[in-house]
Design a protein around this motif. Structure first.
Motif, short mmCIF file in Angstrom:
data_model
loop_
_atom_site.label_atom_id
_atom_site.label_comp_id
_atom_site.label_asym_id
_atom_site.label_seq_id
_atom_site.Cartn_x
_atom_site.Cartn_y
_atom_site.Cartn_z
N ASP A 214 17.36 -48.55 64.08
CA ASP A 214 15.88 -48.86 63.90
C ASP A 214 15.51 -48.30 62.52
O ASP A 214 15.73 -47.07 62.23
N PRO A 215 14.80 -48.99 61.84
CA PRO A 215 14.11 -48.52 60.40
C PRO A 215 13.47 -47.22 60.47
O PRO A 215 12.95 -46.45 59.70
N GLU A 216 12.84 -46.89 61.62
CA GLU A 216 12.05 -45.62 61.77
C GLU A 216 13.07 -44.53 61.59
O GLU A 216 12.29 -43.50 61.33
N VAL A 217 14.17 -44.47 61.96
CA VAL A 217 14.95 -43.24 61.88
C VAL A 217 15.00 -42.93 60.17
O VAL A 217 14.98 -41.87 59.91
N MET A 218 14.95 -43.97 59.41
CA MET A 218 14.76 -43.83 57.97
C MET A 218 13.31 -43.18 57.63
O MET A 218 13.53 -42.35 57.00
#
Length: 267
Positions: A214-218
């Motif tokens: 999930d891009p939110e991890v980034m």
């Protein structure tokens, strides 16, 4: 006062996820796109910027500084992918990739540094790639461009440290975004010596992205970097094996590591 953040390439994917997340955390966020009027339903501000057009970069930076009086963080996220056997990939496309992934971020850094020097503070976060730590088959140009930005960051970090400015890299692995759709794909030529293996690996690359994190991890990783008082120069954000592959390259003999990669890509 809230920190003012400029994020290039914020119309989709990782850039948009970071922009949304930082906006939620109370930052004043300016995202950029070549066509900001097409980006709707985002809570942060969008302005025009094309990393291949120096005048648009200067105008975007001056607009932010004029309005906010400062610029605390640059997140150099805009970039593009490219795939293909080196022999089959048009040289113009290779140069275009370096223009976007290396020289574009350099121009944005050159535009923000005078303001950050004036403030005696600032943080520049260059989004690279775990692929930049190794030459990957059929992704060699992409690996090289992201690896080049890693080294540029190391150099400029030392050059601007005395001005109170931190410059760091954050290298993502595979994330579930639309990056595959925006890549330049060298065609699978019927008469190519690499036809079968390249076609197989194109499908493999797309599967990796589809199964990515999930891009939110980034976005959370970027927030931690912004908040760090003494940040590292290199950060890696990805799955265990993606990050471990960098460690393996450092400790294994070259030929052993090459064999591991070739087995992974079925070469």
């Amino acid at each position: 006062m809230s920190k003012v953040v400029l994020i290039t390439g914020a119309s989709s994917g990782i850039g948009k996820a970071i922009a949304n997340f930082l906006h939620q955390k109370g930052f004043v966020v300016y995202g950029t796109s070549r066509n900001p009027e097409k980006v709707t339903n985002v809570p942060f501000k969008m302005i025009a910027l094309d990393v291949l057009d120096v005048e648009t970069i200067k105008k975007a930076v001056s607009t932010i500084v004029d309005k906010e009086g400062k610029l605390d963080v640059l997140i150099n996220n805009a970039g593009k992918g490219i795939t293909g056997p080196i022999e089959d990939t048009p040289t113009d496309e290779m140069k275009s990739n370096f223009d976007t992934n290396v020289f574009g971020p350099i121009e944005v850094m050159k535009a923000v540094l005078p303001q950050m020097r004036k403030q005696k503070s600032g943080k520049i976060i260059n989004v690279t790639s775990i692929a930049g730590y190794m030459g990957l088959p059929f992704r060699g140009v992409y690996s090289a461009s992201k690896g080049a930005l890693e080294l540029i960051t190391e150099a400029i970090s030392m050059e601007v440290k005395n001005f109170g400015i931190d410059v760091v890299n954050v290298a993502p692995g595979d994330f579930a975004t639309n990056i595959a759709a925006g890549r330049y794909h060298t065609p699978v030529f019927e008469d190519s010596a690499y036809k079968e293996k390249y076609a197989e690996n194109l499908a493999l690359m797309d599967n990796h992205v589809d199964a990515g994190m999930d891009p939110e991890v980034m976005a959370k990783a970027v927030l931690n970097i912004i908040n760090a008082n003494n940040p590292k120069i290199h950060y890696k954000v990805g799955g265990f094996m993606e990050k471990f592959s960098i460690v393996l390259k450092r400790i294994l003999p070259d030929k052993v590591y090459e064999k591991l990669l070739m087995n992974h890509y079925k070469l």
